[in-house]
Motif scaffolding. Structure first.
Motif, PDB file in Angstrom:
ATOM      1  N   ILE B  75       0.859  -1.193   0.000  1.00  0.00           N
ATOM      2  CA  ILE B  75       0.000   0.000   0.000  1.00  0.00           C
ATOM      3  C   ILE B  75       0.893   1.240   0.000  1.00  0.00           C
ATOM      4  O   ILE B  75       1.746   1.408   0.873  1.00  0.00           O
ATOM      5  N   LEU B  76       0.708   2.061  -1.016  1.00  0.00           N
ATOM      6  CA  LEU B  76       1.509   3.267  -1.191  1.00  0.00           C
ATOM      7  C   LEU B  76       0.708   4.482  -0.749  1.00  0.00           C
ATOM      8  O   LEU B  76      -0.514   4.512  -0.902  1.00  0.00           O
ATOM      9  N   ILE B  77       1.399   5.452  -0.212  1.00  0.00           N
ATOM     10  CA  ILE B  77       0.785   6.754   0.088  1.00  0.00           C
ATOM     11  C   ILE B  77       1.450   7.764  -0.835  1.00  0.00           C
ATOM     12  O   ILE B  77       2.675   7.929  -0.806  1.00  0.00           O
ATOM     13  N   GLN B  78       0.656   8.396  -1.671  1.00  0.00           N
ATOM     14  CA  GLN B  78       1.201   9.253  -2.713  1.00  0.00           C
ATOM     15  C   GLN B  78       0.411  10.550  -2.834  1.00  0.00           C
ATOM     16  O   GLN B  78      -0.687  10.675  -2.300  1.00  0.00           O
ATOM     17  N   THR B  79       0.988  11.462  -3.584  1.00  0.00           N
ATOM     18  CA  THR B  79       0.241  12.632  -4.034  1.00  0.00           C
ATOM     19  C   THR B  79      -0.099  12.440  -5.507  1.00  0.00           C
ATOM     20  O   THR B  79       0.489  11.608  -6.190  1.00  0.00           O
ATOM     21  N   SER B  80      -1.054  13.222  -5.989  1.00  0.00           N
ATOM     22  CA  SER B  80      -1.466  13.090  -7.385  1.00  0.00           C
ATOM     23  C   SER B  80      -2.142  14.383  -7.818  1.00  0.00           C
ATOM     24  O   SER B  80      -2.378  15.281  -6.996  1.00  0.00           O
ATOM     25  N   LYS B  93      -2.986   3.746  -2.161  1.00  0.00           N
ATOM     26  CA  LYS B  93      -3.110   3.069  -3.461  1.00  0.00           C
ATOM     27  C   LYS B  93      -2.430   1.720  -3.420  1.00  0.00           C
ATOM     28  O   LYS B  93      -1.431   1.549  -2.721  1.00  0.00           O
ATOM     29  N   LYS B  94      -2.965   0.795  -4.173  1.00  0.00           N
ATOM     30  CA  LYS B  94      -2.284  -0.490  -4.332  1.00  0.00           C
ATOM     31  C   LYS B  94      -2.384  -0.928  -5.789  1.00  0.00           C
ATOM     32  O   LYS B  94      -3.451  -0.822  -6.400  1.00  0.00           O
ATOM     33  N   PHE B  95      -1.281  -1.410  -6.302  1.00  0.00           N
ATOM     34  CA  PHE B  95      -1.275  -1.917  -7.679  1.00  0.00           C
ATOM     35  C   PHE B  95      -1.951  -3.272  -7.750  1.00  0.00           C
ATOM     36  O   PHE B  95      -1.795  -4.112  -6.859  1.00  0.00           O
ATOM     37  N   LEU B  96      -2.666  -3.494  -8.843  1.00  0.00           N
ATOM     38  CA  LEU B  96      -3.117  -4.838  -9.155  1.00  0.00           C
ATOM     39  C   LEU B  96      -1.900  -5.644  -9.612  1.00  0.00           C
ATOM     40  O   LEU B  96      -0.916  -5.065 -10.075  1.00  0.00           O
ATOM     41  N   PRO B  97      -1.963  -6.974  -9.541  1.00  0.00           N
ATOM     42  CA  PRO B  97      -0.867  -7.754 -10.124  1.00  0.00           C
ATOM     43  C   PRO B  97      -0.695  -7.413 -11.610  1.00  0.00           C
ATOM     44  O   PRO B  97      -1.663  -7.050 -12.289  1.00  0.00           O
ATOM     45  N   GLN B  98       0.534  -7.560 -12.087  1.00  0.00           N
ATOM     46  CA  GLN B  98       0.871  -7.171 -13.458  1.00  0.00           C
ATOM     47  C   GLN B  98      -0.081  -7.784 -14.490  1.00  0.00           C
ATOM     48  O   GLN B  98      -0.402  -7.152 -15.505  1.00  0.00           O
ATOM     49  N   ARG B  99      -0.539  -8.977 -14.233  1.00  0.00           N
ATOM     50  CA  ARG B  99      -1.419  -9.698 -15.168  1.00  0.00           C
ATOM     51  C   ARG B  99      -2.625  -8.853 -15.584  1.00  0.00           C
ATOM     52  O   ARG B  99      -3.120  -8.997 -16.706  1.00  0.00           O
ATOM     53  N   TYR B 100      -3.062  -7.975 -14.702  1.00  0.00           N
ATOM     54  CA  TYR B 100      -4.300  -7.236 -14.970  1.00  0.00           C
ATOM     55  C   TYR B 100      -4.061  -5.823 -15.494  1.00  0.00           C
ATOM     56  O   TYR B 100      -5.012  -5.075 -15.718  1.00  0.00           O
ATOM     57  N   HIS B 101      -2.804  -5.453 -15.694  1.00  0.00           N
ATOM     58  CA  HIS B 101      -2.514  -4.084 -16.116  1.00  0.00           C
ATOM     59  C   HIS B 101      -2.959  -3.804 -17.549  1.00  0.00           C
ATOM     60  O   HIS B 101      -2.970  -2.647 -17.970  1.00  0.00           O
TER      61      HIS B 101
END
Lengths: 177, 171
Positions: B75-80, B93-101
């Motif tokens: 889990i990342l904490i970012q600005t946007s 934010k959390k990335f989905l596994p690469q398979r779903y990108h």
């Protein structure tokens, strides 16, 4: 005063238990998931990505809007917003990608080209190393002209203010433009 | 086995199940007392001071630890920054596994300064502007300046794209 900021007060939901808040949040986010996984939505994302680079924002304004997606049969709850979005790192220093003031090429640009994904990997797994990498760079994001460095995409946000926590649920940057 | 999306190796049910798990992780973190305490500390500040708090505290692992806020792995904490220029503060934010990108890349919960919904345009041309650099957006928010007063061609990568036509400048 920023015209968008109309309130300095947020009220914590003291009445609800933690489990009640979580249950509400699950309901809100499930409606997001239902929209994001609709085949027509995924098809629209992929169509935008398939457009020539310079046309992708224009394609997004045609295909990735609540109105366009509803026309394609995607069930979008009221109040959804779909917008371009740029994420920065989880570090206090901005990600900076321009040429250095003395004319030297920015090492971040070289790295982004030669090692796609490396910066994201460092950001997630070794932020200290990324911080060191960023310590000698210069900002000029508006003039970046190569796609690997731009790294922004679309974001679908909805659910209004999430009960009990105040945030908004978003499905982000399904595909960097 | 479900029918996959055209051209992809997975289908809606599989993607939805993965997303459900990720949102549950984000919700679990966002509802911890330590995170909530940090968030309400942020929102108790005057609006012009909030971005500085994000930089100094929310994005600082040391300050977070001092407040007991420990994001789980992944889990990342970012600005946007958004193209529609809503006054956003930070995101978990959390990335989905690469398979779903090939479909979606990440899920997140975003925390904004409060704004009147009618004040942020829903015009597609406004919503799909190149987002402002985050540092610039934060500085403008902190200065109490209307984010829409900044020109569109200073957004991230604006030299790369043909910019959308804006049908109306009114929100």
């Amino acid at each position: 005063m920023d015209k968008k900021v109309i309130s300095t007060v947020i009220e914590q939901d003291d009445e609800a238990t933690s489990e009640e808040v979580k249950a509400r949040l699950r309901d809100e986010t499930q409606s997001i998931i239902d929209a994001l996984t609709a085949p027509a939505y995924v098809a629209a994302l992929r169509a935008v990505k398939a457009a020539p680079v310079e046309k992708r924002l224009l394609e997004a304004t045609k295909r990735l809007t609540p109105e366009a997606l509803r026309r394609e049969g995607v069930n979008l709850p009221e109040g959804m917003r779909i917008s371009s979005r740029y994420f920065e790192s989880d570090l206090p220093k901005p990600l900076e990608l321009g040429d250095l003031p003395d004319g030297r090429p920015n090492p971040l640009i070289k790295l982004s080209v030669s090692n796609p994904g490396l910066l994201d990997d460092l950001r997630a797994n070794n932020p200290a190393a990324l911080a060191a990498l960023l310590s000698d760079s210069h900002t000029n994001l508006g003039n970046v002209t190569e796609l690997p460095m731009v790294r922004f995409g679309g974001c679908h946000c909805g659910g209004g203010t999430l009960p009990g926590i105040g945030g908004t649920a978003c499905g982000g940057a399904g595909y960097y433009l | 086995m479900e029918t996959p999306y055209p051209g992809l190796e997975f289908g809606p049910a599989e993607l939805a199940a993965v997303m459900r798990g990720i949102y549950d992780e984000l919700i679990e973190f966002a509802t911890t007392p330590a995170f909530q305490s940090m968030y309400f500390e942020l929102m108790s500040l005057p609006t012009k001071d909030r971005f500085a708090f994000v930089l100094d505290v929310v994005l600082s692992p040391e300050e977070r630890r001092r407040r007991g806020v420990e994001p789980p792995d992944g889990i990342l904490i970012q600005t946007s920054a958004f193209g529609d220029r809503r006054p956003t503060l930070f995101v978990i934010k959390k990335f989905l596994p690469q398979r779903y990108h090939t479909a979606w890349e990440n899920l997140n919960i975003t925390f904004d300064n409060h704004y009147d919904d009618k004040s942020v345009s829903r015009d597609p041309g406004m919503a799909w502007r190149p987002p402002l650099p985050v540092a610039l957006q934060g500085a403008v928010m902190s200065g109490g300046v209307d984010l829409d007063s900044l020109p569109n061609d200073i957004g991230v990568g604006s030299a790369l794209f043909e910019l959308p036509e804006i049908r109306s400048v009114e929100p």
